[in-house]
Motif scaffolding. Structure first.
Motif, mmCIF file in Angstrom:
data_model
loop_
_atom_site.group_PDB
_atom_site.id
_atom_site.type_symbol
_atom_site.label_atom_id
_atom_site.label_comp_id
_atom_site.label_asym_id
_atom_site.label_seq_id
_atom_site.Cartn_x
_atom_site.Cartn_y
_atom_site.Cartn_z
ATOM 1 N N THR A 1 7.464 -108.679 -2.906
ATOM 2 C CA THR A 1 8.482 -109.427 -2.162
ATOM 3 C C THR A 1 8.244 -109.304 -0.661
ATOM 4 O O THR A 1 8.317 -110.291 0.081
ATOM 5 N N SER B 1 3.681 -107.221 -11.304
ATOM 6 C CA SER B 1 4.381 -108.316 -10.658
ATOM 7 C C SER B 1 3.433 -109.488 -10.381
ATOM 8 O O SER B 1 3.747 -110.646 -10.679
ATOM 9 N N LEU C 1 9.372 -110.053 -9.206
ATOM 10 C CA LEU C 1 8.796 -109.674 -7.918
ATOM 11 C C LEU C 1 9.118 -108.217 -7.629
ATOM 12 O O LEU C 1 10.283 -107.839 -7.506
#
Length: 569
Positions: A543, A161, A538
């Motif tokens: 996140t 990510s 994400l």
């Protein structure tokens, strides 16, 4: 999977495109772009060594910028251009390797060593050192390189990510830096950082903490890239001025110019003088109407149509040829669209079957084929009439600073709402139109990018002569919104930029929006709402970090979000 890509907001089911890109990218084009990114990292491996002793030319800088720009969503759908770029990268990489071995063998070996001694073959970067033959026309070998270069090469979800967020930020940064490069404005420190970040995003030993630090540093250089382009545009063409832009049509045949590159805009206007052909902007080129240098051209009529995704209808009614100067292309489906033979591309963009305009030996472009085609076409069909107002970049808004500050102090303006970013096809983007419509009359929208098309033609009125939609320009002109915020912070004597009466409700679509987000985070802006969905790239843990540290949030309903923003309906 035939491919895997989740770099844009419209990615399939907000998880990833695995059969064909929602943007229109084929599996073959996806693999070519994966291999191109691999080749760019190979170039960066050696150019980063030579950068220390300045044994490197600007051709290397431009290759890195141009290649990354080609990989932005909706930028390049031409297999031949992508393949050519890959082969140029391999040749450049091998040339740089020879120079490294000759001039800086110690620096080269420093790259190829871990904490313990090891051979180059065992090194973590060895996969960037394929032989040139691997990049030839053997599709099997090409596919193997793509498989080990794609998104899923990193198994750990959080590492993947962060690496992808860095990579997408670099693509957006490259776009802005290339536009500045075309105007002769260069910052080699930005490219130097890109090399560093590209290698970090390919390092299997890098830690999550190091990746987080690199992500924030990407935002820092994003600010520098946007500042560089702002300087390039304004010093070359003047500061944008408040301008009423015609959205109707004239009686002459026309050329429609789309994308973002103002150098191409200038060359097209110069070459069409006295030809009987008018010039119209499209989508993100709309802000060109506000630059003083372009107002001297009588045949510069105004803007035609809306944001990029409407082009499949609007290009047919325009009748004349279209020149794409950057991304935001919608490839025709099944070859059914009548206007494809009128589409031209230049710079980093491309579309299979369309003519690509290159620079000549003198560094200029010859748009004669476009002009001659335009002369044979009917004038545009009028699809709307009236005007839109633009030109509210930072210089123009700061000229009105006293008026704006007085309006805030008197309570005439209660809130500024930053609604910058991108437009796209999804139905849930109607949210942004509804949000603008329901804002109370004591709020002002600050915008930049094609998100404006969701509300810039609404009759929202003004506050004491200040329009309720202040359009700063293209997506890269989000820098203007940051400058305005920082200057207002000074004017009100605030210690924290987040104490301003400004809230952020930003729509995103592609990688230029990613670098804008990272730039805002670097500047200390918090509590940004991002929609219509949070990025698929994400991971849950990443996140959570963004939520806890920066207050990043998604969107819900207009009513609920207005309550969260403290806006009274």
């Amino acid at each position: 999977m035939s491919m895997f890509c989740y770099q844009c907001q419209e990615t399939a089911m907000n998880k990833g495109c695995t059969i064909k890109g929602v943007c229109g990218k084929t599996p073959e084009e996806a693999k070519l772009q994966d291999v191109l990114l691999h080749a760019v990292k190979g170039v960066a491996l050696y150019s980063s060594v030579l950068r220390e002793s300045d044994d490197i030319g600007e051709d290397v800088d431009y290759f890195i910028l141009n290649s990354l720009f080609m990989m932005i969503t909706n930028s390049n759908f031409d297999d031949d251009i992508l393949h050519k770029q890959i082969m140029e990268g391999v040749k450049l990489r091998d040339k740089l390797k020879e120079i490294c071995e000759d001039k800086n063998p110690k620096g080269l070996m420093k790259i190829f060593k871990r904490k313990r001694e090891c051979s180059c073959e065992d090194d973590k970067f060895s996969r960037l050192l394929d032989s040139a033959s691997d990049y030839a026309d053997d599709k099997k070998l090409f596919g193997e390189i793509a498989d080990k270069s794609g998104v899923m090469r990193t198994e750990n979800e959080d590492e993947r990510s962060l690496k992808e967020m860095i990579t997408y930020g670099l693509k957006g940064m490259a776009a802005y830096t290339e536009h500045a490069f075309h105007l002769g404005y260069k910052n080699r420190e930005i490219v130097k950082f890109m090399e560093k970040a590209l290698l970090a995003a390919d390092d299997p030993e890098i830690t999550v903490d190091e990746l987080i630090a690199m992500t924030l540093e990407t935002g820092k250089y994003g600010v520098e890239a946007m500042a560089l382009l702002d300087k390039a545009n304004t010093e070359t063409y003047g500061n944008p001025e408040i301008t009423k832009v015609n959205i109707g049509v004239g009686k002459n045949p026309g050329i429609l110019i789309s994308g973002h590159d103002l150098k191409d805009m200038e060359q097209l206007l110069e070459q069409t003088k006295g030809t009987g052909v008018d010039v119209y902007t499209h989508s993100e080129m709309l802000p060109a109407n506000s630059y003083p240098a372009f107002k001297k051209y009588d045949h510069f009529v105004g803007n035609y149509g809306g944001s990029w995704w409407h082009q499949t209808k609007e290009f047919e009614t325009f009748n004349g040829p279209i020149i794409f100067t950057s991304n935001c292309i919608v490839p025709p489906r099944s070859g059914s669209l009548k206007y494809k033979d009128k589409v031209f591309t230049t710079n980093a963009c491309g579309m299979g079957g369309c003519t690509h305009i290159e620079k000549g030996a003198d560094g200029k472009k010859d748009f004669t084929p476009i002009i001659e085609l335009a002369k044979k076409c009917q004038p545009p069909v009028e699809i709307e009439t009236g005007e839109v107002i633009g030109g509210f970049a930072h210089n123009q808004v700061l000229a009105l600073a006293d008026k704006v500050i007085d309006a805030v102090k008197s309570g005439a303006i209660k809130k500024f709402v930053v609604m910058a970013g991108c437009d796209a096809r999804m139905q849930d983007r109607k949210y942004y139109t509804e949000f603008a419509e329901k804002l109370p009359k004591d709020t002002v929208i600050l915008t930049a990018g094609c998100a404006k098309y969701r509300y810039n033609k609404l009759p929202l009125g003004d506050i004491g002569g200040i329009p309720r939609v202040l359009d700063a320009g293209q997506c890269n002109d989000s820098y203007s919104l940051a400058v305005i915020a920082m200057e207002l912070q000074k004017a009100f004597g605030l210690d924290d930029i987040n104490d301003l009466p400004i809230v952020y409700n930003i729509a995103w679509y592609e990688q230029k929006a990613v670098i804008v987000l990272l730039a805002l985070l670097h500047l200390g802006v918090k509590n940004i709402h991002l929609g219509p969905t949070l990025p698929a790239f994400l991971s849950p843990n990443v996140t959570n970090v963004l939520v806890e540290k920066f207050g990043i949030a998604g969107i819900s309903s207009v009513g609920e979000d207005m309550k969260i923003f403290g806006i009274e309906q």
